[in-house]
Design a protein around this motif. Structure first.
Motif, PDB file in Angstrom:
ATOM      1  N   ALA A 204       0.920  -1.293   0.124  1.00 54.46           N
ATOM      2  CA  ALA A 204      -0.082   0.069   0.042  1.00 54.46           C
ATOM      3  C   ALA A 204       0.767   1.226  -0.015  1.00 54.46           C
ATOM      4  O   ALA A 204       1.964   1.250   0.366  1.00 54.46           O
ATOM      5  N   ASN A 205       0.155   2.256  -0.542  1.00 55.42           N
ATOM      6  CA  ASN A 205       0.888   3.670  -0.309  1.00 55.42           C
ATOM      7  C   ASN A 205       0.084   4.735   0.223  1.00 55.42           C
ATOM      8  O   ASN A 205      -0.901   4.891  -0.194  1.00 55.42           O
ATOM      9  N   ILE A 206       0.725   5.013   1.611  1.00 61.17           N
ATOM     10  CA  ILE A 206      -0.379   5.943   2.243  1.00 61.17           C
ATOM     11  C   ILE A 206       0.315   6.918   3.136  1.00 61.17           C
ATOM     12  O   ILE A 206       1.658   6.938   3.222  1.00 61.17           O
ATOM     13  N   GLY A 207      -0.174   7.961   3.570  1.00 63.96           N
ATOM     14  CA  GLY A 207       0.273   9.042   4.318  1.00 63.96           C
ATOM     15  C   GLY A 207       0.875  10.235   3.902  1.00 63.96           C
ATOM     16  O   GLY A 207       1.151  10.955   4.656  1.00 63.96           O
ATOM     17  N   GLY A 208       1.564   9.999   2.411  1.00 60.29           N
ATOM     18  CA  GLY A 208       2.140  11.143   2.034  1.00 60.29           C
ATOM     19  C   GLY A 208       3.265  11.597   2.972  1.00 60.29           C
ATOM     20  O   GLY A 208       3.656  12.757   3.101  1.00 60.29           O
ATOM     21  N   GLY A 209       3.969  10.647   3.754  1.00 55.46           N
ATOM     22  CA  GLY A 209       5.013  10.876   4.687  1.00 55.46           C
ATOM     23  C   GLY A 209       4.516  11.749   6.091  1.00 55.46           C
ATOM     24  O   GLY A 209       5.521  11.900   6.851  1.00 55.46           O
ATOM     25  N   ASN A 210       3.320  11.998   6.165  1.00 48.43           N
ATOM     26  CA  ASN A 210       2.727  12.466   7.343  1.00 48.43           C
ATOM     27  C   ASN A 210       2.702  11.288   8.340  1.00 48.43           C
ATOM     28  O   ASN A 210       2.075  10.492   8.315  1.00 48.43           O
ATOM     29  N   PRO A 211       3.311  11.464   9.668  1.00 44.04           N
ATOM     30  CA  PRO A 211       3.421  10.087  10.680  1.00 44.04           C
ATOM     31  C   PRO A 211       2.087   9.995  11.042  1.00 44.04           C
ATOM     32  O   PRO A 211       1.493   8.938  11.639  1.00 44.04           O
ATOM     33  N   ASP A 212       1.186  11.324  11.475  1.00 44.00           N
ATOM     34  CA  ASP A 212      -0.010  10.755  11.880  1.00 44.00           C
ATOM     35  C   ASP A 212      -1.075  10.280  11.027  1.00 44.00           C
ATOM     36  O   ASP A 212      -1.729   9.293  11.328  1.00 44.00           O
ATOM     37  N   VAL A 213      -0.920  10.601   9.761  1.00 47.08           N
ATOM     38  CA  VAL A 213      -1.859   9.822   8.601  1.00 47.08           C
ATOM     39  C   VAL A 213      -1.430   8.408   8.420  1.00 47.08           C
ATOM     40  O   VAL A 213      -1.962   7.671   8.338  1.00 47.08           O
ATOM     41  N   ILE A 214      -0.139   8.202   8.495  1.00 43.40           N
ATOM     42  CA  ILE A 214       0.306   6.927   8.305  1.00 43.40           C
ATOM     43  C   ILE A 214       0.019   6.135   9.569  1.00 43.40           C
ATOM     44  O   ILE A 214      -0.543   5.088   9.187  1.00 43.40           O
ATOM     45  N   ARG A 215       0.124   6.686  10.796  1.00 44.79           N
ATOM     46  CA  ARG A 215      -0.419   5.698  11.800  1.00 44.79           C
ATOM     47  C   ARG A 215      -1.879   5.518  11.871  1.00 44.79           C
ATOM     48  O   ARG A 215      -2.328   4.399  11.813  1.00 44.79           O
ATOM     49  N   GLU A 216      -2.712   6.500  11.341  1.00 43.67           N
ATOM     50  CA  GLU A 216      -4.266   6.026  11.182  1.00 43.67           C
ATOM     51  C   GLU A 216      -4.582   5.299  10.453  1.00 43.67           C
ATOM     52  O   GLU A 216      -5.057   4.294  10.467  1.00 43.67           O
ATOM     53  N   LYS A 217      -3.970   5.541   8.897  1.00 41.02           N
ATOM     54  CA  LYS A 217      -4.438   4.353   7.872  1.00 41.02           C
ATOM     55  C   LYS A 217      -3.872   3.130   8.244  1.00 41.02           C
ATOM     56  O   LYS A 217      -4.474   2.213   7.642  1.00 41.02           O
ATOM     57  N   ALA A 218      -2.732   3.055   8.890  1.00 42.71           N
ATOM     58  CA  ALA A 218      -2.199   1.807   8.910  1.00 42.71           C
ATOM     59  C   ALA A 218      -3.008   0.918   9.967  1.00 42.71           C
ATOM     60  O   ALA A 218      -3.213  -0.374   9.869  1.00 42.71           O
ATOM     61  N   ALA A 219      -3.508   1.600  10.714  1.00 40.64           N
ATOM     62  CA  ALA A 219      -4.419   0.875  12.063  1.00 40.64           C
ATOM     63  C   ALA A 219      -5.786   0.291  11.128  1.00 40.64           C
ATOM     64  O   ALA A 219      -6.169  -0.652  11.429  1.00 40.64           O
ATOM     65  N   ILE A 220      -6.045   1.375  10.389  1.00 40.80           N
ATOM     66  CA  ILE A 220      -7.287   0.859   9.524  1.00 40.80           C
ATOM     67  C   ILE A 220      -7.179  -0.189   8.866  1.00 40.80           C
ATOM     68  O   ILE A 220      -7.650  -0.980   8.625  1.00 40.80           O
ATOM     69  N   LEU A 221      -5.888  -0.278   8.093  1.00 42.32           N
ATOM     70  CA  LEU A 221      -5.383  -1.634   7.149  1.00 42.32           C
ATOM     71  C   LEU A 221      -5.284  -2.768   8.004  1.00 42.32           C
ATOM     72  O   LEU A 221      -5.945  -3.676   7.713  1.00 42.32           O
ATOM     73  N   LYS A 222      -4.779  -2.982   9.016  1.00 42.65           N
ATOM     74  CA  LYS A 222      -4.784  -4.033  10.180  1.00 42.65           C
ATOM     75  C   LYS A 222      -6.153  -4.167  10.391  1.00 42.65           C
ATOM     76  O   LYS A 222      -6.262  -5.460  10.663  1.00 42.65           O
ATOM     77  N   GLY A 223      -6.947  -3.254  10.792  1.00 48.12           N
ATOM     78  CA  GLY A 223      -8.425  -3.785  11.203  1.00 48.12           C
ATOM     79  C   GLY A 223      -8.958  -4.475   9.994  1.00 48.12           C
ATOM     80  O   GLY A 223      -9.747  -5.783  10.195  1.00 48.12           O
TER      81      GLY A 223
END
Length: 320
Positions: A204-223
């Motif tokens: 996946a490609n997520i977050g645009g380098g933004n740690p907060d967005v990466i953390r949020e999207k990674a958690a959704i993906l894990k779910g």
């Protein structure tokens, strides 16, 4: 998962070839970056799937993504080659799957086949593609992803959807060694895109380098992975950083003058992290700590200064 790194070649989309007048020389500048990356420790090189420049359409070169991918597959020997990301609206998904299978063979199995829903309204309309609202565009993207997967994993698949259908197409070879290409899906939409990642994608490609967005999207993906029984850890989580390295004490405007081309300083500085190697490394570390394990750099100016490829590569080696 081992951290890996990729770099975009100068393709024209970000006005990064404008200082070169001859289109053949522009092409060679793009190829030279690919070859320099191939000689180094980079895992991958990348292209954008666009027809018109940003931040606004202009009368400047933008090389077509899949033609360039195929050519660079033959100009390099080691490095993987990907698209961030292929626009679903520009190619019938069955044709997309066939193209990707062919290019994977041409590259001897080095293709990272990227796909996304697409967003650049101006070029859709200019090239005669029907522009739709988000909901039908995402529905078509979902169907396309399913068809691409079937084309790569089934013999003579059949699919009847609202937006696309296939009737027992033959897709041979499916890729190098007759195995499918690596499948990368870009975007962070929680209900469609990230669920498709959990179902089908290698990365996946997520977050645009933004740690907060990466953390949020990674958690959704894990779910989504947990619900589907997919191993979250086997999916690569990539993100992108636009960087331009300078020395401590350098005047950023002067240091980046050639790389900027016709862009004004405000636009250039907003789009890129103009910083020392240590400061860029800190940005990389923050992205990795947030859940990314793959970082793809866009480095303005590489068309005019190949040493920038090596300079950013030295930053990546801190994370080996």
């Amino acid at each position: 998962m081992t951290t890996r790194f990729g770099i975009f070649v100068p393709q024209g989309w970000k006005m990064d070839l404008t200082e070169i007048a001859d289109p053949v020389e522009q092409w060679e500048a793009m190829t030279n970056v690919a070859k320099r990356a191939d000689e180094g420790s980079w895992d991958s090189i990348w292209l954008f799937d666009h027809f018109h420049t940003v931040p606004e359409p202009s009368d400047n070169t933008t090389f077509e993504c899949w033609s360039a991918t195929a050519a660079l597959a033959r100009d390099t020997k080691r490095v993987n080659i990907g698209q961030m990301v292929g626009c679903n609206g520009y190619r019938n998904p069955a044709l997309y799957a066939k193209i990707a299978s062919t290019v994977d063979v041409a590259s001897h199995g080095r293709l990272y086949a990227g796909i996304g829903a697409g967003w650049y309204e101006h070029e859709w309309k200019a090239y005669g593609y029907e522009w739709t609202d988000v909901k039908p565009r995402m529905a078509a993207f979902r169907e396309a992803t399913e068809i691409i997967w079937k084309m790569w994993t089934e013999d003579k698949p059949v699919y009847n959807g609202k937006h696309y259908s296939i009737d027992a197409p033959i897709n041979l070879p499916k890729g190098a060694n007759n195995t499918r290409p690596q499948f990368w899906i870009g975007g962070g939409g929680p209900q469609v895109t990230l669920k498709l990642v959990a179902q089908y994608a290698d990365a996946a490609n997520i977050g645009g380098g933004n740690p907060d967005v990466i953390r949020e999207k990674a958690a959704i993906l894990k779910g989504h992975c947990d619900k589907l029984g997919r191993d979250y850890n086997e999916i690569v989580k990539s993100t992108g950083l636009n960087v331009f390295p300078i020395d401590a004490g350098d005047d950023p405007q002067k240091a980046t003058q050639k790389a900027r081309g016709p862009k004004d300083w405000e636009q250039f500085s907003n789009d890129n992290i103009i910083a020392t190697e240590d400061e860029i490394a800190n940005k990389v570390e923050a992205a990795l700590e947030a859940g990314a394990d793959y970082v793809i750099f866009y480095v303005p100016g590489v068309a005019y200064d190949l040493d920038l490829v090596d300079r950013v590569e030295q930053i990546t080696k801190r994370f080996a």
